[in-house]
Write an enzyme that holds these catalytic residues in place. Structure first.
Site, PDB file in Angstrom:
ATOM      1  N   ASP A  66     -10.946  28.211  10.555  1.00  0.00           N
ATOM      2  CA  ASP A  66     -12.208  27.699  10.018  1.00  0.00           C
ATOM      3  C   ASP A  66     -12.042  27.210   8.594  1.00  0.00           C
ATOM      4  O   ASP A  66     -11.707  27.986   7.702  1.00  0.00           O
ATOM      5  CB  ASP A  66     -13.251  28.819  10.070  1.00  0.00           C
ATOM      6  CG  ASP A  66     -14.636  28.366   9.664  1.00  0.00           C
ATOM      7  OD1 ASP A  66     -14.841  27.151   9.494  1.00  0.00           O
ATOM      8  OD2 ASP A  66     -15.514  29.229   9.501  1.00  0.00           O
TER       9      ASP A  66
ATOM     10  N   ASP B 255     -16.318  19.752   8.241  1.00  0.00           N
ATOM     11  CA  ASP B 255     -16.248  21.124   8.742  1.00  0.00           C
ATOM     12  C   ASP B 255     -15.544  21.171  10.097  1.00  0.00           C
ATOM     13  O   ASP B 255     -15.949  20.481  11.031  1.00  0.00           O
ATOM     14  CB  ASP B 255     -17.676  21.670   8.865  1.00  0.00           C
ATOM     15  CG  ASP B 255     -17.712  23.110   9.327  1.00  0.00           C
ATOM     16  OD1 ASP B 255     -16.752  23.847   9.058  1.00  0.00           O
ATOM     17  OD2 ASP B 255     -18.713  23.505   9.948  1.00  0.00           O
TER      18      ASP B 255
END
Length: 459
Positions: free
Chosen positions: A113, A325
């Site tokens: 992430d 992201d």
């Protein structure tokens, strides 16, 4: 510490992992390639089901991000509880990496992430907190079986500088924490351990991490998170990684996706299907976990949309702006930008708007029916959606990078409107659907963001 929900789940099968001494000594560069698994790799879910799960998790991640940024702007950085946001599995939308933890290595899958900093895994120190009814959960890392496990003292840099929802120093001089993401809430203790990367050329490095347990939510097949943000606790910061890149294959293909670090993260070394373009990475004065990029405009085909640049820009107080992201599936745009995109798409797509939409999508079209069955989305021609960045770089998104087919017969816009907390300016998100078949590079040292359209399964 901050965590966002939508991410990549990557199971790393490393073709090469090399630690090369840095010039002048005193450290090394982490040159490494891994192959990331898609969400739900190995499970018997349909592509439609995977797409719907990812959209649901994106909505939860966006809500988490909004709440977290509002807290940071209000001087309450990290002060978010699981009660503040809806939780949805991070691995519904993220890729994961399998690493070896401990000596000897215990293989565990971690969600990768770019919007998280802490590296952490569930471990048997907290096994009593694990619900006995959970099915098909992966095994927990067991520190008692490792000769290299050690608790970090409260004086350690990671404990002192790490941002958590809650942290405390115990009487035993250990640093305990609680943290919340859009997918889960977890508590644990900071420790250090040997992490082994690679299969054919294994490299073992000592890293600070969280040894803990989920207190809410789930990771669906993964045991923890591997944070790649610019923050103190992340893998990139702890190892001094100056650049990394990834190239995400489409969800429907279910091929692995390459993740590259150090010298291997070089777009010019790989064949692309379009030019390599570069813009800047921006610094947020109050929230330093995310990678902000200077989005200044949007086009549909050759038509520049009436989106005020100011609605996309980061403000001096740190509000607004746009992040790239890896953990969010859908794109999210602030209201002026989203409404302009929706209107343009409705004008351009010559299909009826669906009477029923799918939860978590703002706009869906009914695909035409042929010989009694609905045609696939591949039969529909639409102009590309273009994201314009400061300096002239333009990310051209073909149909599959901004539309999804969550159910047979429905083609839905993979762009949603970002809700704001308290009515202030929201943040926009470039999700991983927009980044598929796009080789993207985060040059942390030089604060540059580069990208090029690429057949990711050919890297």
């Amino acid at each position: 510490m901050t965590y966002m929900a939508p991410l990549l789940v990557v199971a790393l099968s490393l073709a090469a992992a090399v630690v090369v001494p840095a010039a002048g000594g005193g450290g090394g560069s982490f040159d490494f390639r891994g192959d990331l698994d898609h969400p739900y790799a190995g499970l018997s879910l349909s592509t439609h089901e995977v797409v719907r799960h990812g959209a649901r998790a994106s909505k939860a991640r966006a809500a988490w991000l909004t709440t977290k940024l509002a807290g940071a702007l209000g001087g309450k950085r990290g002060d978010v509880s699981a009660a503040d946001v809806r939780l949805a599995p991070l691995s519904d939308q993220a890729h994961s990496l399998t690493v070896g933890i401990g000596t000897p290595p215990q293989p565990r899958k971690l969600v990768v992430d770019t919007g998280s900093d802490l590296i952490w895994t569930q471990c048997k120190l907290f096994s009593r907190r694990r619900a006995a009814s959970r099915q098909r959960e992966p095994p927990l890392y067991d520190p008692s079986m490792s000769s290299s496990f050690a608790f970090l003292p409260c004086s350690s840099r990671l404990c002192q500088e790490g941002q958590f929802s809650f942290k405390n120093c115990t009487d035993n001089n250990t640093c305990v924490y609680v943290d919340v993401y859009g997918s889960a809430a977890a508590n644990g203790v900071l420790a250090s351990e040997a992490f082994t990367f690679g299969v054919h050329r294994a490299v073992s490095l000592r890293i600070g991490f969280g040894c803990g347990a989920l207190s809410a939510g789930t990771l669906v097949g993964a045991t923890g998170i591997l944070g790649l943000s610019p923050e103190t606790l992340s893998l990139t910061t702890q190892l001094g990684i100056q650049r990394f890149s990834y190239c995400l294959t489409p969800f429907a293909d279910r091929y692995t996706s390459p993740l590259l670090f150090g010298a291997m993260a070089d777009l010019s070394k790989h064949e692309t299907t379009g030019p390599i373009q570069t813009t800047s990475l921006l610094s947020n004065p109050v929230e330093t976990v995310y990678y902000y990029v200077p989005l200044v405009g949007i086009s549909l085909g050759t038509r520049r949309l009436a989106v005020p640049a100011a609605s996309l820009a980061m403000r001096p107080d740190g509000s607004g702006g746009t992040i790239a992201d890896s953990g969010s599936t859908l794109a999210y745009l602030v209201e002026p930008a989203f409404e302009a995109v929706r209107k343009a798409v409705m004008d351009a797509v010559k299909l009826p708007v669906a009477n029923r939409t799918v939860e978590d999508y703002e706009l869906c079209f009914a695909l035409p029916r042929r010989t009694g069955t609905a045609a696939a989305m591949e039969a529909v021609q639409v102009p590309p959606l273009v994201l314009h960045f400061d300096g002239g770089a333009a990310m051209v998104l073909p149909r599959d990078n901004y539309f999804q087919e969550p159910r047979a017969g429905l083609m839905c816009l993979a762009v949603a409107k970002m809700a704001t907390d308290g009515g202030g300016p929201g943040v926009s998100i470039i999700g991983n659907v927009q980044q598929q078949n796009m080789h993207v590079l985060f040059d942390v040292r030089n604060q540059k963001f580069s990208f090029a359209p690429t057949h990711c399964d050919q890297i």
